[in-house]
Each structure stands twice: as C-alpha cells, then as structure tokens.
Design an enzyme around this catalytic site. Structure first.
Site, mmCIF file in Angstrom:
data_model
loop_
_atom_site.group_PDB
_atom_site.id
_atom_site.type_symbol
_atom_site.label_atom_id
_atom_site.label_comp_id
_atom_site.label_asym_id
_atom_site.label_seq_id
_atom_site.Cartn_x
_atom_site.Cartn_y
_atom_site.Cartn_z
ATOM 1 N N GLY A 132 52.432 39.395 34.072
ATOM 2 C CA GLY A 132 52.233 38.183 33.277
ATOM 3 C C GLY A 132 50.794 37.893 32.904
ATOM 4 O O GLY A 132 50.517 36.867 32.284
ATOM 5 N N GLU A 245 32.239 49.923 33.549
ATOM 6 C CA GLU A 245 33.582 50.417 33.214
ATOM 7 C C GLU A 245 33.699 50.646 31.711
ATOM 8 O O GLU A 245 34.190 51.680 31.252
ATOM 9 C CB GLU A 245 34.628 49.391 33.692
ATOM 10 C CG GLU A 245 36.019 49.681 33.168
ATOM 11 C CD GLU A 245 37.119 48.851 33.836
ATOM 12 O OE1 GLU A 245 36.842 48.193 34.842
ATOM 13 O OE2 GLU A 245 38.258 48.897 33.336
#
Ligand SMILES: Cc1cc2nc3c(=O)[nH]c(=O)nc-3n(C[C@H](O)[C@H](O)[C@H](O)COP(=O)(O)OP(=O)(O)OC[C@H]3O[C@@H](n4cnc5c(N)ncnc54)[C@H](O)[C@@H]3O)c2cc1C
Length: 382
Positions: A132, A245
C-alpha cells in the site's frame, strides 16, 4: 571523449571485474534467469574476488578503500556484459545496502555483520516498499512495538530486491504510527527469525535472474540490538542514503546505453539490406550519432556526481537529476538501438532484447521519475 575520473588502479580493477563476469556469470546467466534468482555462491565468489564490500574496513574483511569509482565499475561491467540481473544483485548489496551497515551501526553491530557482508556469506536487502505504500514512504503500515528488549514486528513488504536470498533485511517500520516521517525506524531483520516469511518470488518483464520478492512479518521478535541509528531516525537515514542509490542506478543506466550502442555498431556493420550494410543508411548513422552524443554528455555529469559523492558533497537534487535523465536516456537509447536490429532485436537470444526489458524498471525503482522531478522542483524553489 576520454574519461578522466578513472586511474590505473581502477582500470586494473575493471579488468578483474570483466574477467569475473566472463568466468563466473555469463556462462550461467540464462540458467539463473530460468530459475528466477542468482545462486548464493555468486556473492561468496564475488566476495573472494574483491567485488564486494570494497568500502568495508580491512579489519572486517573488506577492501578498506572508500572510493565509489570501484562500485561504479562493477555496475558498468555488468551492463557491458549484458548480465544486468546478476549486476543488480551485487550493486544492491554494495551500493545500496552497505551504507546502512557502515554508517549507522554501533561497534558491536559492525563486528556482528560486516565480516559476513564483506565475504558475501551475509546477503543484504532493504525493504521499504509495501503493497500500500511505495513513493509515499511515510505511509508505511508495518509496525514495530517495543516489548522489553525486543520489537514485535507485524506487516508486509513487496518488490524487495534480493528478497529470497537475503540474510539481513534493513526494514522500514513504524515505531510510532501516529507520526509520519518521525515515526519511521530501521530494523535489521534476520533470515531465521520466527515469523519472518518469504512470499512469492515475483515474475517480472525483465531482470529475470533477480529475486524480487514479497516478505511478511508476523509477530517477529527483533532484539533492540538490531535497531539502526535511533528510534524515529529511519526516514532521515533512508534519505541520506538515497543519493548514492540513485547515482548507482544512473551509472548503470549510462553503461547499459553505452553497451547497446556497441552491440548495435557490430550488428549494423554485418547485417545487409538492399545489398548494403544497415550501417550505411543515413538513418542508422544519425540514430547512432545522436545516441552516442547523448551518452557521452550524460557520462560526464554522472562522473562529476561520483567525484562529488567521494568528496561527500553530492547534493540530493543532483543525484535526482542524474537518475531522471540517465534512466530515461537508457530506455530511449536501447529502444532506438533495438529498432536497428529489426526483428532480431525482439528475440531474447540477442542481448539488446534483454537490455530493453531490463531497462524498463530504471525509471521506477529507487524513486520514480516523477519523484525525481518533485525533488528537482523543490531545489528550484518551487
Ligand atoms: C524490480 C523492482 C525492484 C524493487 N526493489 C525494491 C527494493 O529492493 N526495496 C524497496 O523497498 N522497494 C523496491 N522496489 C519498489 C520501488 O521502489 C517502488 O515500486 C517505487 O518506489 C514506486 O512505488 P509504487 O510501486 O508503490 O508506486 P506508487 O507510489 O503507487 O506510484 C504510482 C505512480 O504514481 C506516481 N506518483 C506517486 N506519487 C506522486 C506524486 N506526489 N506526484 C506525482 N506522481 C506521483 C508515481 O511516480 C507512479 O508513476 C522495487 C520495485 C521493482 C519493480
């Protein structure tokens, strides 16, 4: 244009990485794609060959060199070899997970985890995304409730890279569900903890040898010694690591585009149509010239970001710029190159076809392009 950021040490390292991929990865990669994951031995072999944990201090079995150029080379050579799945397994461990264990661990935690991470015996993953909540990280629902010397963790994660193979999962949890960002903490959840289950190894359109998995936590008792940083600091820690990242994804994007151009140059020199090489058509020349120009320019920006990262000055917005532009470029260049292969470009036996499928995720994971634009817009004062 000659790249200027790499020195002799880096080129020697590149040669050994190239040799490692040729010997240990390329001959097996199709089988790993069929299996849906790389074998755990890939990590231990990469560890023994010095491709893992270059930044980990020598005292813990690592390379002891804090220089992201070595990380970049691993991602670049995986892209050049057309083994993006295996490459991501390693770059996720090195570029994305390792900073949590280096920068936000106590001495005791370092002793416990770094040697295994450096040798490849402990495989790492980071679990933020939930069914979610993806882009909206503060909206996660996994909870960790303090009970004496433990946290009791309940919830589920999805799309977790290295999810099946991982031994140590840096997991974003809510220690205070009444808060958004300030309620997020990071716990290292270990392979054999009771109540920690792996769900499906998800079927994907690309990166097929990469295990992207669902994880679930039911009353998992995690010792407080497995907290990274302090309670409520999770969002800040995650944000501080996201620039590296995103740069890692941008680096791989440029390298994948460069590889596509190289495969295409070979192909259009050999393939003939209407009695002449495909490479002699003006359209082919213009397409490849444009792709090459864009990749050359992108490489310079990415290299500058690597220099900034090494200096500790890489701005979050610059990493977002690199990811936004380089991942779009990766998809665009590979698509245009694939077109020049004609029907063969659609066949998975050609690396360009796999690169096309592998590339599609790059504008989505590590923060979507839309999220990158939000970061850049904020930097512009909007
Ligand atoms: C192969 C793969 C590997 C992955 N590896 C990992 C991993 O190792 N660990 C991990 O935690 N996660 C991982 N992810 C998850 C990935 O980071 C998320 O899929 C990504 O962040 C997007 O989240 P979402 O899928 O929930 O999309 P959503 O957040 O639901 O977004 C749906 C769409 O809405 C857009 N959107 C959302 N918010 C806004 C906004 N404010 N303004 C404009 N547009 C918006 C998005 O850009 C997107 O286009 C991986 C995903 C894949 C597919």
């Amino acid at each position: 244009m000659q790249r200027t950021i790499m020195g002799e040490d880096h080129e020697l390292f590149r040669a050994s990485v190239k040799e490692f991929f040729a010997r240990e990865v390329i001959p097996h990669h199709d089988g790993w794609e069929d299996a849906g994951l790389v074998p755990r031995e890939l990590f231990t072999k990469a560890g023994a060959a010095g491709l893992i944990g270059m930044q980990i201090p020598e005292a813990f079995g690592g390379g002891g060199v804090d220089d992201f150029r070595f990380n970049a080379i691993v991602g670049e050579e995986a892209a050049a070899a057309g083994v993006a799945s295996a490459g991501l397994s390693i770059t996720l461990h090195n570029d994305i997970c390792l900073p949590y264990f280096l920068d936000f661990t106590s001495d005791e935690q370092k002793q416990r985890w770094l040697p295994g991470i450096a040798s490849g015996e402990l495989i790492t993953a980071v679990a933020m995304t939930e069914p979610g909540a993806g882009s909206d990280l503060a909206g996660i629902a996994t909870t960790a409730v303090r009970d004496g010397d433990h946290y009791v963790v309940n919830g589920s994660k999805t799309f977790i890279t290295n999810g099946i193979n991982a031994d140590l999962v840096v997991t974003a949890v809510k220690t205070d569900p009444s808060q958004r960002h300030a309620g997020v903490s990071l716990l290292v959840i270990e392979r054999d903890m009771e109540g920690f289950e792996r769900g499906r190894n998800l079927k994907k359109i690309g990166l097929k040898a990469q295990d992207t998995a669902e994880l679930s936590f039911t009353d998992v008792r995690v010792p407080v010694e497995n907290l990274l940083g302090e309670e409520g600091q999770g969002f800040r820690i995650l944000t501080s690591n996201l620039a590296q990242e995103r740069l890692s994804i941008a680096i791989t994007g440029v390298a994948a585009a460069r590889a596509a151009i190289s495969w295409t140059l070979d192909y259009v020199g050999e393939r003939t149509a209407f009695g002449t090489p495909v490479g002699s058509f003006q359209n082919t020349k213009f397409e490849l010239a444009e792709c090459d120009a864009q990749v050359t320019v992108a490489q310079e920006f990415v290299d500058r970001c690597v220099v900034d990262l090494n200096a500790g000055t890489l701005a979050v917005a610059d990493a977002a710029r690199a990811k936004l532009v380089c991942t779009r470029l990766q998809n665009d260049v590979i698509d245009r190159c694939l077109q020049l292969f004609g029907g063969y470009g659609y066949m998975l036996e050609y690396p360009i076809a796999k690169a096309f499928a592998d590339a599609r995720i790059s504008t989505i994971y590590g923060g979507t392009s839309e999220v990158m634009k939000l970061i850049i817009a904020k930097d512009l004062g909007l």
